[in-house]
Design an enzyme around this catalytic site. Structure first.
Site, PDB file in Angstrom:
ATOM      1  N   ASP A 193      -6.754 -51.048   4.968  1.00 40.64           N
ATOM      2  CA  ASP A 193      -5.511 -51.379   5.677  1.00 40.64           C
ATOM      3  C   ASP A 193      -4.420 -51.919   4.748  1.00 40.64           C
ATOM      4  O   ASP A 193      -3.299 -52.173   5.194  1.00 40.64           O
ATOM      5  CB  ASP A 193      -5.777 -52.448   6.753  1.00 40.64           C
ATOM      6  CG  ASP A 193      -6.459 -51.873   7.992  1.00 40.64           C
ATOM      7  OD1 ASP A 193      -6.401 -50.636   8.188  1.00 40.64           O
ATOM      8  OD2 ASP A 193      -7.036 -52.654   8.764  1.00 40.64           O
ATOM      9  N   LYS A 226      -1.000 -56.829  11.979  1.00 38.99           N
ATOM     10  CA  LYS A 226      -0.746 -55.513  12.580  1.00 38.99           C
ATOM     11  C   LYS A 226      -1.559 -55.378  13.858  1.00 38.99           C
ATOM     12  O   LYS A 226      -2.574 -56.064  14.064  1.00 38.99           O
ATOM     13  CB  LYS A 226      -1.097 -54.365  11.626  1.00 38.99           C
ATOM     14  CG  LYS A 226      -2.567 -54.268  11.207  1.00 38.99           C
ATOM     15  CD  LYS A 226      -3.491 -53.578  12.197  1.00 38.99           C
ATOM     16  CE  LYS A 226      -4.957 -53.635  11.749  1.00 38.99           C
ATOM     17  NZ  LYS A 226      -5.932 -53.453  12.775  1.00 38.99           N
TER      18      LYS A 226
HETATM   19  P1  ATP Z   1      -9.150 -55.472   9.922  1.00 41.06           P
HETATM   20  O1  ATP Z   1      -8.254 -55.454  11.102  1.00 41.06           O
HETATM   21  O2  ATP Z   1      -8.518 -54.938   8.643  1.00 41.06           O
HETATM   22  O3  ATP Z   1     -10.537 -54.967  10.166  1.00 41.06           O
HETATM   23  P2  ATP Z   1      -9.796 -58.224  10.410  1.00 41.06           P
HETATM   24  O4  ATP Z   1      -8.566 -58.845  11.000  1.00 41.06           O
HETATM   25  O5  ATP Z   1     -10.846 -57.801  11.368  1.00 41.06           O
HETATM   26  O6  ATP Z   1      -9.343 -57.018   9.504  1.00 41.06           O
HETATM   27  P3  ATP Z   1      -9.839 -60.222   8.376  1.00 41.06           P
HETATM   28  O7  ATP Z   1      -9.213 -61.374   9.077  1.00 41.06           O
HETATM   29  O8  ATP Z   1      -9.011 -59.521   7.376  1.00 41.06           O
HETATM   30  O9  ATP Z   1     -10.459 -59.170   9.409  1.00 41.06           O
HETATM   31  O10 ATP Z   1     -11.187 -60.793   7.709  1.00 41.06           O
HETATM   32  C1  ATP Z   1     -12.326 -60.025   7.534  1.00 41.06           C
HETATM   33  C2  ATP Z   1     -13.228 -60.710   6.509  1.00 41.06           C
HETATM   34  O11 ATP Z   1     -12.561 -60.794   5.256  1.00 41.06           O
HETATM   35  C3  ATP Z   1     -13.631 -62.123   6.898  1.00 41.06           C
HETATM   36  O12 ATP Z   1     -15.033 -62.178   6.822  1.00 41.06           O
HETATM   37  C4  ATP Z   1     -13.028 -63.011   5.847  1.00 41.06           C
HETATM   38  O13 ATP Z   1     -13.889 -64.056   5.431  1.00 41.06           O
HETATM   39  C5  ATP Z   1     -12.756 -62.069   4.674  1.00 41.06           C
HETATM   40  N1  ATP Z   1     -11.511 -62.417   3.934  1.00 41.06           N
HETATM   41  C6  ATP Z   1     -11.350 -62.314   2.632  1.00 41.06           C
HETATM   42  N2  ATP Z   1     -10.113 -62.680   2.277  1.00 41.06           N
HETATM   43  C7  ATP Z   1      -9.468 -63.037   3.384  1.00 41.06           C
HETATM   44  C8  ATP Z   1      -8.155 -63.514   3.640  1.00 41.06           C
HETATM   45  N3  ATP Z   1      -7.249 -63.709   2.659  1.00 41.06           N
HETATM   46  N4  ATP Z   1      -7.823 -63.751   4.937  1.00 41.06           N
HETATM   47  C9  ATP Z   1      -8.709 -63.526   5.923  1.00 41.06           C
HETATM   48  N5  ATP Z   1      -9.973 -63.094   5.739  1.00 41.06           N
HETATM   49  C10 ATP Z   1     -10.364 -62.842   4.468  1.00 41.06           C
END
Ligand code: ATP
Length: 283
Positions: free
Chosen positions: A136, A11
Site C-alpha cells: 500500500d 486510506k
Molecule cells: P493495511 O490496511 O495496509 O493492511 P493496517 O491498517 O491493517 O494496514 P497497520 O496499522 O499498517 O495495518 O499495521 C499492521 C502491522 O504493522 C502492525 O502489526 C504493526 O505493529 C506494524 N507496524 C509497523 N510499523 C508501523 C507503523 N509505523 N504504524 C503502524 N503499524 C506499524
C-alpha cells in the site's frame, strides 16, 4: 533544511476485489482507494550520528517499523550514503485496522527524505522504492482517489470522488492481513465489486452511483467471531450512511454520509460504544 513534518493520511477502500493468487504468493487486487483526513504526523530530521532512531507511540521503533524500513530502502535504492535520522510519529490512525497506517508513515518518510536530501528521482521512482516496503506504500505516496491494481504498484489516478463525510469505527479487536488473505479463494468469490461501474460513477461525479458500488470481498471471508463488523456496518446504515463497508482487510468499518449533521450524530452515537471512532472526510 534538516527536518520536515508531513501528514500521513489514512486510506479506505471504496471497492476491494481479490482477482487471483499469484505464483509469488501475493494476490492481484483491484481496488478504488480514497485518502481521508485522519492522519499521523511524521517528522524526519537528519542527525549527526549514523543510526536511525524512531519513536512511534506504542509501536516499537525498531527495524520492524515500516517508517524505519522505508528509510533503509531509500538509502539502499538511491545509493545516497546512509545518514543519521530521527523519526517521530504522532500516531492517530488505529493500528492493524485496514487503514494503512503503517504504510502511510512509510510513505511520509520517503517523501520527507526526498525533500531533505533532494536525490534526482521522479515520483514514479519513489513509488518503486515504496513498493519494496509494502503493497500500500506506493498508493500512500500518491494519495487521492486512485485505482490500485497488481499488488498495489499499478496506480491509475481517478477523478476526485464526490465529497463525503466519513465516520470510521474500529471495534476493539485487530485483524491480521495475512490471516485474511489466507481465507480468500479468489476463484470462489461470487459477489464481486463492480469496479468498472465504480470508475464510471466517479467519472460522472454520480454520488449515488459511487455509494451503490461500495463493496469489499474481505467481508465474505470474515471469521464468524468477528461479526461485530457487520453490526457496526448495519448501525451506520441505520444512522443514515449512504454506504458502509469494511476497509481493507479490516476490521475498521466506514460509513459515507452526504450530510454533516447525520455524520456528526452517527459519530457521537458510535463513539459512546467504540473508543476508536473518528469523524473524517475525503481529501
Ligand atoms: P493495511 O490496511 O495496509 O493492511 P493496517 O491498517 O491493517 O494496514 P497497520 O496499522 O499498517 O495495518 O499495521 C499492521 C502491522 O504493522 C502492525 O502489526 C504493526 O505493529 C506494524 N507496524 C509497523 N510499523 C508501523 C507503523 N509505523 N504504524 C503502524 N503499524 C506499524
Amino acid at each position: 533544511m534538516t527536518g520536515v513534518t508531513l501528514p500521513a493520511y489514512a486510506k479506505l477502500n471504496l471497492t476491494l476485489d481479490v482477482l487471483r493468487r499469484r505464483n509469488d504468493g501475493y494476490h492481484d487486487l483491484a481496488s478504488v482507494m480514497q485518502t481521508v483526513s485522519l492522519h499521523d504526523d511524521v517528522s524526519v530530521a537528519l542527525t549527526e550520528d549514523g543510526g536511525i532512531v524512531c519513536r512511534c507511540g506504542d509501536i516499537p521503533g525498531d527495524e520492524s517499523n515500516l517508517a524505519v524500513r522505508a528509510a533503509r530502502a531509500f538509502f539502499v535504492k538511491t545509493g545516497i550514503p546512509p545518514r543519521g535520522l530521527y523519526i517521530d510519529v504522532v500516531k492517530r490512525i488505529p493500528v492493524g485496522a485496514g487503514l494503512a497506517g503503517g504504510s502511510a508513515d512509510a510513505a511520509a518518510v520517503l517523501r520527507g527524505l526526498r525533500a531533505l536530501l533532494r536525490p534526482e528521482i521522479s515520483r514514479s521512482e519513489l513509488e518503486r522504492i515504496a513498493a519494496v516496503v509494502g503493497s500500500d506504500v506506493p498508493y500512500c505516496i500518491r494519495g487521492g482517489t486512485v485505482l490500485s491494481e497488481g499488488r498495489g504498484e499499478c496506480l491509475t489516478p481517478l477523478p476526485g470522488a464526490p465529497r463525503f463525510c466519513v465516520v470510521l469505527c474500529k471495534p476493539a479487536f485487530s485483524l491480521s492481513t495475512p490471516m485474511m488473505f489466507s481465507r480468500i479463494r479468489a476463484e470462489e468469490l461470487s459477489r464481486r465489486p463492480d469496479t468498472a461501474g465504480m470508475l464510471d460513477a466517479l467519472r460522472r461525479g454520480d454520488r449515488a452511483g459511487v455509494a451503490a458500488r461500495v463493496r469489499n470481498v474481505f467481508e465474505d471471508v470474515l471469521p464468524p467471531e468477528y461479526a461485530e463488523v457487520f453490526a457496526i456496518r448495519d448501525r451506520l446504515l441505520k444512522l443514515g450512511a449512504e454506504a458502509a463497508a469494511m476497509s481493507g482487510s479490516g476490521p475498521t468499518v466506514f460509513g459515507l454520509f452526504g450530510d454533516d449533521m447525520a455524520a456528526g450524530s452517527a459519530y457521537m452515537e458510535l463513539k459512546s460504544a467504540y473508543a476508536q471512532t473518528f469523524l473524517t472526510r475525503f481529501v
